[in-house]
Design an enzyme around this catalytic site. Structure first.
Site, short mmCIF file in Angstrom:
data_model
loop_
_atom_site.label_atom_id
_atom_site.label_comp_id
_atom_site.label_asym_id
_atom_site.label_seq_id
_atom_site.Cartn_x
_atom_site.Cartn_y
_atom_site.Cartn_z
N ASP A 1 -2.87 2.57 -0.34
CA ASP A 1 -4.30 2.26 -0.27
C ASP A 1 -5.09 3.41 0.33
O ASP A 1 -6.32 3.38 0.32
CB ASP A 1 -4.53 1.01 0.58
N ASP B 1 -0.13 -2.00 -10.16
CA ASP B 1 -0.29 -2.85 -8.99
C ASP B 1 -0.36 -4.32 -9.39
O ASP B 1 0.30 -5.18 -8.79
CB ASP B 1 -1.56 -2.45 -8.24
#
Length: 392
Positions: free
Chosen positions: A251, A202
């Site tokens: 997420d 990420d």
């Protein structure tokens, strides 16, 4: 969980999705309530599926389990897939690449919705479990499957034609729930390795890719990928395209797999189902959910403070690992947590092949997320990473 309770839980998630149509709700409240609801419901469904699978023994439906080399390979596969999509958008006709990706994601979402509702229909009306065609044939379908697909297809068509945020959110919720339910982590070690690998993934693709490839690879792909791979939260009652904040499914799904493992660990400690148990008998599930909520709040705060994009997993990964490890340390169960493994439970379960993991990574690479502001220059929200959580 009984049929009534499951329908109630699905109804609560549905109400959260529909609420912005009738009232202005703070984006942070929408995001937290919806993501927590999806993770909790997905964790319960995953635990129940495991119990049913154990009871079925050799007749159990194979399960995709991430363990061993798979968790090491996952971030690498996701990175390669993300880069491939970036190059495809750059060198191939963008319209056709986007069309193919959108069609594939919508089809997957419709099938995911069918997979969620078909078992509920069969529980309510057992006759719907009757199958058409030979039981072992790949094309054999139950009446509940046909009915579920028939109910989900109009939502997919609605999204395809109008890209309405409500249709998007229904499809995205289906994908998130299915991923948490049907995928699994074998043990705490596998979960920690996967989270840490995607932690690095990420940060690099959000902050570092522009220095290597001359453009932000994740933002470029997500901007052009117009599929239900994120949740859209309107800031006003009659939103324009720029009035949405975005929460990537990564997420929800990635933390959700870990939280679901903690739910099953609580059941392992208790020696059975905790469907009717109180909060005190779910210490690891509650702790990991609390870590997730706190991490999202911190990410949101950092966005406001620094006024720049924040990789959500930068905060979510430590939040989950610290919360679960701290709970184990406080209870004197660190050794038990680290040694817990579901490997022995998978005697009849399939380990995912590299191709399977790559296909999972294909959907994960554009949903692992960051939080990003809409920008001071009035940037349109479609120019913001679709796999990101945008704040006001």
């Amino acid at each position: 969980m009984s049929l009534t309770l499951e329908l109630t839980a699905i109804g609560v998630v549905g109400a959260l999705v529909l609420a912005p149509l009738v009232a202005e709700i703070p984006v942070s409240v929408q995001m937290l309530a919806t993501s927590v609801g999806l993770i909790a419901l997905g964790s319960e469904r995953a635990a129940r599926r495991e119990r049913l699978r154990k009871a079925a023994g050799g007749a159990a439906e194979p399960r995709e389990v991430l363990s061993g080399s798979a968790v090491y390979r996952f971030p690498i596969s996701a990175s390669l897939m993300l880069l491939s999509l970036f190059l495809a958008f750059k060198y191939l006709p963008e319209r056709w690449v986007s069309l193919a990706l959108t069609a594939g994601s919508v089809l997957m979402a419709v099938l995911a919705l069918a997979g969620i509702f078909a078992p509920i229909m069969e529980t309510a009306v057992p006759a719907l479990a009757a199958r058409f065609g030979p039981p072992d044939a790949w094309w054999s379908l139950a009446a509940s499957d046909v009915l579920s697909i028939a109910l989900g297809a109009p939502v997919g068509l609605w999204f395809w034609q109008q890209h309405h945020f409500l249709a998007n959110n229904v499809l995205a919720c289906g994908l998130a729930l299915s991923a948490i339910e049907f995928l699994g982590l074998e043990d705490f070690r596998s979960g920690a390795i996967l989270l840490l690998g995607l932690f690095v993934y990420d940060i690099f693709w959000v902050f570092g890719s522009s220095h290597v490839f001359g453009a932000n690879v994740m933002v470029t792909v997500a901007r052009k990928f117009q599929g239900p791979i994120k949740l859209l939260f309107p800031r006003v009652l009659a939103p324009k395209p720029e009035d949405f904040s975005l929460l990537g499914l990564g997420d929800i799904v990635i933390p959700g797999l870990f939280v679901a493992l903690m739910w099953r660990f609580d059941e392992h400690r208790a020696g059975g189902s905790l469907d009717n148990a109180g909060v005190s008998r779910r210490p690891y599930f509650i702790a990991s959910m609390a870590g997730y909520v706190l991490a999202v709040i911190v990410t949101y705060t950092m966005l406001i403070v620094f006024e720049s994009a924040q990789p959500a997993l930068l905060y979510i990964v430590p939040g989950l690992l610290i919360a679960s490890a701290a709970t184990a340390a406080a209870r004197g169960e660190l050794k038990t947590l680290f040694e817990y493994s579901e490997a022995e439970d998978h005697e009849f379960h399939s380990q995912p092949s590299p191709a399977t993991n790559d296909s999972v990574a294909a959907s994960a690479n554009v949903t692992t997320s960051a939080i990003q502001n809409s920008g001071k220059d009035g940037a349109d929200s479609t120019h913001v990473e679709a796999a990101r959580l945008k704040a006001e």
